[in-house]
Design an enzyme around this catalytic site. Structure first.
Site, PDB file in Angstrom:
ATOM      1  N   TYR A  74       4.373 -14.093  -4.179  1.00  0.00           N
ATOM      2  CA  TYR A  74       4.038 -12.985  -4.506  1.00  0.00           C
ATOM      3  C   TYR A  74       5.093 -11.552  -4.779  1.00  0.00           C
ATOM      4  CZ  TYR A  74       2.459  -8.123  -4.911  1.00  0.00           C
ATOM      5  OH  TYR A  74       2.012  -7.034  -5.128  1.00  0.00           O
ATOM      6  N   TYR A  91      -3.978   0.837 -12.435  1.00  0.00           N
ATOM      7  CA  TYR A  91      -4.370   0.893 -10.791  1.00  0.00           C
ATOM      8  C   TYR A  91      -5.766   1.516 -10.874  1.00  0.00           C
ATOM      9  CZ  TYR A  91       0.314   0.289 -10.858  1.00  0.00           C
ATOM     10  OH  TYR A  91       1.774  -0.973 -10.401  1.00  0.00           O
ATOM     11  N   SER A 151       4.290  -5.227 -10.510  1.00  0.00           N
ATOM     12  CA  SER A 151       2.728  -5.445 -10.636  1.00  0.00           C
ATOM     13  C   SER A 151       2.559  -6.282 -12.099  1.00  0.00           C
ATOM     14  CB  SER A 151       1.993  -3.851 -10.458  1.00  0.00           C
ATOM     15  OG  SER A 151       1.324  -3.933  -8.960  1.00  0.00           O
TER      16      SER A 151
END
Ligand code: GLU
Length: 323
Positions: free
Chosen positions: A189, A241, A63
């Site tokens: 992605y 997050y 991420s």
């Protein structure tokens, strides 16, 4: 920064004994990481490097890539186009949640959650999928300052098991945020998440953002300076997050974590910091990584809102967590 070297050595010795957390296993290839791996790297805006531990151990960026691909999309599309498709609101939900996309916004809340990152990947320009991938890899190379590649087994593992991401992409199509090339967009992605880095690379990337887009070691321009503020803003509010609010309160610097165990932090106009340790907590953040950042922020008053005139009393971080 005179005692930084000794301090990170001390943090390394102290937190390597911490064995809480677990390896991310929803991407099967990530379970091959060694739970003992642990590295800390700080790269200043002047290009000075302070590091300790398993600095050259390779892992996939996961991420953390979202930060840099968002910057690329800003350059490819412009700010207003991006804001129409992807918001900048923190969600408070897990990174892979489908709930808010479906029920509330009909567009991803921010580019740091998976829905927003998939939408961001869809905006990367290129004549075909290979061109888009090559442009993306070139972008990463400018930040890192060396050649890099995609870890094919991790990419295949994500592609084979990414049902939730596929569901998000279908919802994005349903709401008109992305077009029909779902598999192509997801491949890009998954490839961005599978770029191989080490802890030193991540610190250089963070230092490049701290240095307003110029890699402090190679002097290459990785991104236009006018977009660095946008990137740092979403990192600050959405980068950790569903721990982003608590992180902003306690550590107070723009940051981004990934499920492979990396965390980057940017101290604007001063330095980039990276910690790598693959044992993550139930929100997806590296357990040792959080400890190290908390300690560094406390010791060197890194919180962006710290008053330079008055040192904050010691915060008992674990008490806040329990609250
Ligand atoms: N590739 C991972 C996913 O899409 C990234 C998750 C992360 O690092 O937060 O689930």
């Amino acid at each position: 920064m005179s005692n930084l070297k000794e301090f990170i050595q001390h943090l390394y010795e102290e937190y390597r004994l911490l064995h809480f957390g677990s390896l991310a296993d929803y991407i099967p290839e990530l379970t091959k990481a060694n739970p003992d791996w642990f590295a800390i790297s700080v790269v200043t805006k002047e290009g000075e490097v302070f590091e300790v531990g398993d600095i050259t151990e390779n892992f996939t960026i996961q991420s953390i890539s979202k930060v840099f691909v968002y910057g690329m999309a800003l350059e490819d599309c412009d700010r207003m186009t991006l804001l129409e498709k992807i918001g900048v609101e923190p969600t408070g939900d897990p990174f892979n949640s489908v709930i808010r996309l479906d029920e509330n916004s009909k567009r991803p809340d921010n580019p740091m959650v998976n829905a927003g990152a998939i939408a961001t990947a869809s905006l990367i320009k290129g004549s075909d999928p290979t061109d888009k991938l090559n442009r993306m890899l070139d972008m990463f190379r400018r930040y890192i300052g060396r050649d890099i590649y995609v870890n094919a087994p991790v990419f295949m593992s994500e592609r084979a098991t990414g049902h939730r991401n596929r569901a998000l992409a279908n919802l994005l199509l349903n709401f008109g945020i992305i077009d029909h090339n779902i598999e192509e967009i997801l491949d890009l992605y998954f490839q961005q998440c599978s770029v191989v880095v080490n802890c030193h690379d991540l610190a250089v990337m963070a230092a490049t953002l701290a240095n307003r887009g110029v890699n402090p070691i190679t002097q290459s321009k990785a991104i236009k300076p006018c977009y660095v503020r946008d990137i740092l803003s979403v990192m600050y509010t959405c980068g950790m997050y569903n721990y982003a609010g608590e992180w902003a309160y306690k550590v107070g610097i723009p940051a981004k974590s990934g499920v492979s165990g990396g965390i980057i932090g940017v101290i604007p106009d001063r330095a980039g910091i990276a910690v790598y340790s693959p044992l993550i907590d139930n929100r997806g953040n590296s357990v040792r990584g959080i400890k190290v950042f908390e300690a560094l922020a406390e010791k060197f008053q890194l919180h962006l809102l710290d008053s330079p005139l008055e040192k904050c009393p010691f915060l008992n971080i674990s008490d806040i967590s329990k609250g």
